[in-house]
Write a protein that holds these residues in place. Structure first.
Motif, PDB file in Angstrom:
ATOM      1  N   GLU A  15       0.824  -1.201   0.000  1.00 20.51           N
ATOM      2  CA  GLU A  15       0.000   0.000   0.000  1.00 20.51           C
ATOM      3  C   GLU A  15       0.864   1.260   0.000  1.00 20.51           C
ATOM      4  O   GLU A  15       0.478   2.285  -0.563  1.00 20.51           O
ATOM      5  N   GLU A  16       2.043   1.201   0.627  1.00 16.44           N
ATOM      6  CA  GLU A  16       2.944   2.350   0.559  1.00 16.44           C
ATOM      7  C   GLU A  16       3.357   2.618  -0.888  1.00 16.44           C
ATOM      8  O   GLU A  16       3.441   3.779  -1.315  1.00 16.44           O
ATOM      9  N   MET A  17       3.607   1.561  -1.660  1.00 17.34           N
ATOM     10  CA  MET A  17       3.948   1.750  -3.073  1.00 17.34           C
ATOM     11  C   MET A  17       2.822   2.474  -3.802  1.00 17.34           C
ATOM     12  O   MET A  17       3.064   3.346  -4.644  1.00 17.34           O
ATOM     13  N   ARG A  18       1.585   2.130  -3.467  1.00 21.50           N
ATOM     14  CA  ARG A  18       0.452   2.776  -4.121  1.00 21.50           C
ATOM     15  C   ARG A  18       0.311   4.227  -3.657  1.00 21.50           C
ATOM     16  O   ARG A  18      -0.023   5.107  -4.454  1.00 21.50           O
ATOM     17  N   ILE A  19       0.538   4.480  -2.374  1.00 23.10           N
ATOM     18  CA  ILE A  19       0.447   5.856  -1.865  1.00 23.10           C
ATOM     19  C   ILE A  19       1.405   6.771  -2.616  1.00 23.10           C
ATOM     20  O   ILE A  19       1.095   7.936  -2.900  1.00 23.10           O
ATOM     21  N   LEU A  20       2.580   6.257  -2.981  1.00 24.40           N
ATOM     22  CA  LEU A  20       3.584   7.049  -3.689  1.00 24.40           C
ATOM     23  C   LEU A  20       3.272   7.197  -5.174  1.00 24.40           C
ATOM     24  O   LEU A  20       3.931   7.979  -5.868  1.00 24.40           O
ATOM     25  N   ASN A  21       2.285   6.466  -5.661  1.00 19.75           N
ATOM     26  CA  ASN A  21       1.936   6.487  -7.081  1.00 19.75           C
ATOM     27  C   ASN A  21       0.947   7.626  -7.355  1.00 19.75           C
ATOM     28  O   ASN A  21      -0.139   7.661  -6.774  1.00 19.75           O
ATOM     29  N   PRO A  22       1.288   8.583  -8.236  1.00 17.21           N
ATOM     30  CA  PRO A  22       0.367   9.697  -8.528  1.00 17.21           C
ATOM     31  C   PRO A  22      -0.999   9.242  -9.024  1.00 17.21           C
ATOM     32  O   PRO A  22      -2.005   9.914  -8.767  1.00 17.21           O
ATOM     33  N   GLU A  23      -1.063   8.103  -9.723  1.00 16.95           N
ATOM     34  CA  GLU A  23      -2.358   7.618 -10.201  1.00 16.95           C
ATOM     35  C   GLU A  23      -3.252   7.208  -9.033  1.00 16.95           C
ATOM     36  O   GLU A  23      -4.464   7.445  -9.057  1.00 16.95           O
ATOM     37  N   PHE A  24      -2.664   6.594  -8.017  1.00 16.49           N
ATOM     38  CA  PHE A  24      -3.442   6.231  -6.831  1.00 16.49           C
ATOM     39  C   PHE A  24      -3.892   7.492  -6.103  1.00 16.49           C
ATOM     40  O   PHE A  24      -5.036   7.580  -5.641  1.00 16.49           O
ATOM     41  N   ARG A  25      -2.999   8.470  -5.976  1.00 20.15           N
ATOM     42  CA  ARG A  25      -3.374   9.742  -5.346  1.00 20.15           C
ATOM     43  C   ARG A  25      -4.570  10.365  -6.050  1.00 20.15           C
ATOM     44  O   ARG A  25      -5.544  10.796  -5.405  1.00 20.15           O
ATOM     45  N   ASP A  26      -4.525  10.394  -7.381  1.00 16.87           N
ATOM     46  CA  ASP A  26      -5.625  10.996  -8.134  1.00 16.87           C
ATOM     47  C   ASP A  26      -6.924  10.222  -7.921  1.00 16.87           C
ATOM     48  O   ASP A  26      -8.005  10.817  -7.811  1.00 16.87           O
ATOM     49  N   ALA A  27      -6.823   8.888  -7.850  1.00 14.21           N
ATOM     50  CA  ALA A  27      -8.021   8.066  -7.655  1.00 14.21           C
ATOM     51  C   ALA A  27      -8.627   8.300  -6.275  1.00 14.21           C
ATOM     52  O   ALA A  27      -9.849   8.432  -6.126  1.00 14.21           O
ATOM     53  N   VAL A  28      -7.776   8.346  -5.245  1.00 16.86           N
ATOM     54  CA  VAL A  28      -8.267   8.585  -3.885  1.00 16.86           C
ATOM     55  C   VAL A  28      -8.973   9.932  -3.808  1.00 16.86           C
ATOM     56  O   VAL A  28     -10.094  10.048  -3.282  1.00 16.86           O
ATOM     57  N   CYS A  29      -8.327  10.965  -4.323  1.00 15.58           N
ATOM     58  CA  CYS A  29      -8.902  12.309  -4.239  1.00 15.58           C
ATOM     59  C   CYS A  29     -10.182  12.428  -5.057  1.00 15.58           C
ATOM     60  O   CYS A  29     -11.116  13.138  -4.659  1.00 15.58           O
ATOM     61  N   GLN A  30     -10.244  11.725  -6.179  1.00 19.05           N
ATOM     62  CA  GLN A  30     -11.479  11.735  -6.963  1.00 19.05           C
ATOM     63  C   GLN A  30     -12.611  11.070  -6.189  1.00 19.05           C
ATOM     64  O   GLN A  30     -13.755  11.543  -6.201  1.00 19.05           O
ATOM     65  N   GLY A  31     -12.289   9.987  -5.488  1.00 20.27           N
ATOM     66  CA  GLY A  31     -13.304   9.328  -4.673  1.00 20.27           C
ATOM     67  C   GLY A  31     -13.812  10.229  -3.562  1.00 20.27           C
ATOM     68  O   GLY A  31     -15.019  10.284  -3.285  1.00 20.27           O
ATOM     69  N   ILE A  32     -12.902  10.955  -2.898  1.00 17.16           N
ATOM     70  CA  ILE A  32     -13.319  11.876  -1.832  1.00 17.16           C
ATOM     71  C   ILE A  32     -14.204  12.974  -2.404  1.00 17.16           C
ATOM     72  O   ILE A  32     -15.259  13.309  -1.846  1.00 17.16           O
ATOM     73  N   CYS A  33     -13.793  13.535  -3.528  1.00 13.77           N
ATOM     74  CA  CYS A  33     -14.563  14.606  -4.162  1.00 13.77           C
ATOM     75  C   CYS A  33     -15.952  14.116  -4.567  1.00 13.77           C
ATOM     76  O   CYS A  33     -16.960  14.782  -4.304  1.00 13.77           O
ATOM     77  N   ASP A  34     -16.023  12.938  -5.182  1.00 18.30           N
ATOM     78  CA  ASP A  34     -17.322  12.392  -5.598  1.00 18.30           C
ATOM     79  C   ASP A  34     -18.223  12.143  -4.389  1.00 18.30           C
ATOM     80  O   ASP A  34     -19.437  12.371  -4.443  1.00 18.30           O
ATOM     81  N   GLY A  35     -17.626  11.665  -3.287  1.00 18.81           N
ATOM     82  CA  GLY A  35     -18.415  11.427  -2.086  1.00 18.81           C
ATOM     83  C   GLY A  35     -18.986  12.710  -1.520  1.00 18.81           C
ATOM     84  O   GLY A  35     -20.144  12.749  -1.070  1.00 18.81           O
ATOM     85  N   ILE A  36     -18.194  13.782  -1.524  1.00 19.00           N
ATOM     86  CA  ILE A  36     -18.677  15.073  -1.023  1.00 19.00           C
ATOM     87  C   ILE A  36     -19.808  15.593  -1.899  1.00 19.00           C
ATOM     88  O   ILE A  36     -20.841  16.075  -1.400  1.00 19.00           O
ATOM     89  N   VAL A  37     -19.651  15.492  -3.208  1.00 21.50           N
ATOM     90  CA  VAL A  37     -20.687  15.970  -4.128  1.00 21.50           C
ATOM     91  C   VAL A  37     -21.994  15.213  -3.905  1.00 21.50           C
ATOM     92  O   VAL A  37     -23.077  15.813  -3.809  1.00 21.50           O
ATOM     93  N   ASP A  38     -21.928  13.900  -3.798  1.00 24.60           N
ATOM     94  CA  ASP A  38     -23.144  13.111  -3.595  1.00 24.60           C
ATOM     95  C   ASP A  38     -23.787  13.414  -2.242  1.00 24.60           C
ATOM     96  O   ASP A  38     -25.019  13.426  -2.115  1.00 24.60           O
ATOM     97  N   PHE A  39     -22.970  13.654  -1.218  1.00 21.78           N
ATOM     98  CA  PHE A  39     -23.516  14.007   0.092  1.00 21.78           C
ATOM     99  C   PHE A  39     -24.280  15.327   0.021  1.00 21.78           C
ATOM    100  O   PHE A  39     -25.401  15.445   0.543  1.00 21.78           O
ATOM    101  N   VAL A  40     -23.679  16.319  -0.609  1.00 26.75           N
ATOM    102  CA  VAL A  40     -24.324  17.632  -0.702  1.00 26.75           C
ATOM    103  C   VAL A  40     -25.633  17.533  -1.485  1.00 26.75           C
ATOM    104  O   VAL A  40     -26.650  18.130  -1.110  1.00 26.75           O
ATOM    105  N   LYS A  41     -25.638  16.769  -2.558  1.00 26.46           N
ATOM    106  CA  LYS A  41     -26.865  16.614  -3.341  1.00 26.46           C
ATOM    107  C   LYS A  41     -27.949  15.888  -2.539  1.00 26.46           C
ATOM    108  O   LYS A  41     -29.134  16.221  -2.633  1.00 26.46           O
ATOM    109  N   ALA A  42     -27.539  14.907  -1.748  1.00 25.97           N
ATOM    110  CA  ALA A  42     -28.519  14.116  -0.994  1.00 25.97           C
ATOM    111  C   ALA A  42     -29.150  14.913   0.136  1.00 25.97           C
ATOM    112  O   ALA A  42     -30.305  14.669   0.506  1.00 25.97           O
ATOM    113  N   TYR A  43     -28.403  15.871   0.710  1.00 26.72           N
ATOM    114  CA  TYR A  43     -28.907  16.611   1.874  1.00 26.72           C
ATOM    115  C   TYR A  43     -29.032  18.093   1.580  1.00 26.72           C
ATOM    116  O   TYR A  43     -28.812  18.936   2.435  1.00 26.72           O
ATOM    117  N   ASP A  44     -29.381  18.417   0.350  1.00 23.57           N
ATOM    118  CA  ASP A  44     -29.568  19.810  -0.045  1.00 23.57           C
ATOM    119  C   ASP A  44     -30.824  20.351   0.643  1.00 23.57           C
ATOM    120  O   ASP A  44     -31.877  19.768   0.519  1.00 23.57           O
TER     121      ASP A  44
END
Length: 611
Positions: A582-611
């Motif tokens: 998992e440390e190898m993946r943490i250092l991988n920019p593609e994994f970083r982008d995937a994690v951050c995209q997941g966080i962003c998508d989760g925030i967007v869906d939360f805001v839409k659900a509780y608007d």
């Protein structure tokens, strides 16, 4: 060649040449080989094994730690699990490569109380004795006396005036647990699962009031060998079992868990509380019947107000509906005098309970009509002899948090509505303020095998997440952008000062010593208050879909940054930084982008659900 030099040179010159030659080799090699964990001089609280890990830049054929082979990984890192024993532990790591070998030595310490005492030698271990600090108790309280010594013997404690109490050896398989019995800061205590733990109990009598007791511990073996030691931490029995009234001088919020709900207790300056015991530098404070907390002695004082009589039967708590706007529902609560206050949310987020402690005979009331359809009922009643409850009931889930404030006498309770935003599909987070907290800094946090740490990596991930959220229209603030950072309590204050709507704390997971990192991996998400759980669930689900790592779950934990009440707050652990793959993946920019995209998508869906 070495043999020839030794024969042809004087011994002194040979030794000087030999040592300087190999010193230069070692200095050059040292930069190529690194043992990251444990650090020299670390105290490791483990009982059977610990992990040793690090990295190498010169290709190695093998790495051994105390003679045991280590796992080698493609990115030039290694991990070994080694057995431990009590006391000083030497860790000898050897790197073997094509042209030779390099050795690194360091020393750590393993506490002796985590292991059974030897059967051969008679002893009482001074490092594991309870009480571990001075106590102030009341007559009739049950106090645990605990010591560790030679197993399968007989231990007693006494106070030197003729009273002798027998102690029993605890069955190590039971892992005895006790709470409050030990008179220790209301925390749960676990005895180490070892032989030779002895427990006895002392119940002070009324005639003991005003006296101080110093415990004498005596151990006798079957062969009639005897050893005794004194516990220097005295037990003081308070006079008359009478509580002492004190005034709160520093604002304080404390957490408790009762009836499957977290309670947040607020203590405001001026509130009068009762002190009825002590434990070292802490005072035991009684808030209500069967409810006690522990406070540092410098946070309470004896004042004119604290010694003045208070007629609690004349106390009142009146509710005045004060404001309803686009952002908040606010309620003013007027009290006769400052009370300790507790707030609890229902798990379905349809009602909030506010408890006023040290109250008596406040009349009940019910209010059904309000100028907002959200808050449809306020009710108040005594739920115990000294506890008054206000309940605020809503017609929908209130997920955006609340604030409780106090001006010296009256209270202001504000419930936050959903942030006002424009219905734009291209920028669903427009007009929202989101605070990102890159975990740690200036401290390093957890380390990985390569030597990277949370302090560095969380900033890298936070910058990427910030860019993604800004594309969705959010205004993003960060608690830090470099190595330096704020104290934990300052991070949530920073979020509130910037009128943030959400608080996102980024971390990477680690494991305690003795747990094999090869066996545990995955993504975890943490929250504290029920109003933060919907956000935690939404982000966690999207992170998992992006990372494809094992699901380590969504958990309610009492983390400092998650205790903020004025907005949903979560702490995210996308992966284990000390897990090699998992440390190898943490250092991988593609994994970083995937994690951050997941966080962003989760925030967007939360805001839409509780608007």
């Amino acid at each position: 060649m070495i043999k020839h030099l030794r024969q042809s040179l004087p011994i002194g010159l040979f030794l000087l040449l030999y040592s300087s030659l190999f010193a230069s080799v070692n200095n050059a090699d040292r930069e190529r080989f690194s043992v990251v964990h444990p650090k020299p001089g670390d105290v490791l609280h483990v009982t059977d094994s610990t992990f040793v890990f690090g990295n190498f830049s010169l290709p190695c054929d093998s790495v051994t730690v105390n003679g045991l082979p280590a796992y080698l990984f493609p990115n030039g890192t290694f991990l070994a699990m080694i057995p431990v024993a009590p006391g000083s532990l030497n860790i000898h790591t050897e790197f073997k490569f094509a042209s030779g070998r390099f050795q690194e030595k360091r020393n750590v310490f393993i506490p002796t109380h985590l292991f059974s005492s030897p059967h051969k030698n008679i002893l009482i271990e001074g490092s594991f004795i309870y009480p571990d600090r001075p106590l102030a108790v009341n007559p009739g309280e049950r106090i645990a006396i605990i010591a560790k010594g030679t197993p399968n013997a007989h231990m007693y404690f006494s106070f030197g005036e003729g009273r002798i109490y027998r102690m029993r050896e605890v069955n190590k398989k039971r892992r005895m647990r006790w709470k409050n019995t030990s008179f220790g800061l209301d925390r749960s205590w676990y005895l180490p699962s070892v032989d030779g733990i002895y427990v006895g109990y002392f119940i002070p009598k009324p005639e003991d009031a005003g006296n101080q007791f110093r415990t004498l511990l005596t151990l006798i073996t079957d062969s009639e060998e005897v050893i005794s030691i004194h516990n220097e931490n005295e037990i003081y029995v308070r006079r008359g079992n009478t509580p002492i009234r004190k005034e709160i001088v520093k604002p304080k919020s404390l957490v408790d868990y009762k009836n499957k709900r977290f309670l947040l207790t607020y203590l405001y300056p001026g509130a009068i509380v009762t002190e009825d015991g002590g434990y070292g530098d802490y005072s035991r404070i009684t808030l209500a019947e069967k409810e006690t907390i522990w406070l540092p002695r410098d946070e309470i004082t004896t004042s004119v107000r604290s010694i003045s009589p208070i007629d609690r039967k004349t106390s009142r708590v009146d509710v005045k509906y004060s404001q309803n706007d686009n952002e908040h529902i606010s309620v003013d609560i007027m009290a006769t005098y400052p009370h300790p206050v507790q707030v609890a949310q229902s798990r379905n987020l349809r009602y909030y309970d506010v408890f006023f402690l040290q109250a008596e005979d406040i009349p009940p009331f019910v209010r059904e009509t309000h100028s907002t359809p959200l808050l449809n009922r306020i009710s108040g009643k005594m739920v115990a002899a000294d506890k008054y409850r206000l309940r605020f009931k809503f017609d929908r889930r209130m997920v955006w948090g609340y604030e409780l404030m106090h001006d010296g006498k009256n209270y202001a309770l504000s419930f936050k509505k959903s942030p006002k935003r424009e219905s734009l599909e291209e920028q669903p987070l427009k007009n929202m303020v989101i605070c990102i907290d890159p975990g740690h800094g200036p401290d390093n946090g957890a380390f990985g095998l390569t030597g990277i740490n949370e302090r560095i990596m969380t900033v890298d991930y936070a910058r990427k997440l910030k860019a993604l959220l800004e594309k969705q229209g959010a205004h993003v603030v960060m608690t830090r952008t470099e190595d330096t950072g704020l104290e934990l309590y300052q991070r949530t204050q920073f979020a509130e000062a910037n009128n943030s709507d959400l608080f996102i704390s980024l971390h990477f997971n680690a494991l305690p010593n003795g747990v094999n990192p090869m066996k545990i991996r995955g993504t975890s998400t943490f929250y504290f208050h029920p109003h933060s759980k919907p956000l935690a669930n939404m982000i966690h689900r999207h992170m998992l879909s992006q990372t494809k790592l094992p699901d380590k779950g969504v958990h309610a934990k009492n983390f400092s940054v998650c205790r903020i009440t004025s907005m949903p707050s979560v702490l995210l652990e996308p992966a284990f930084i000390m897990q090699p793959y998992e440390e190898m993946r943490i250092l991988n920019p593609e994994f970083r982008d995937a994690v951050c995209q997941g966080i962003c998508d989760g925030i967007v869906d939360f805001v839409k659900a509780y608007d």
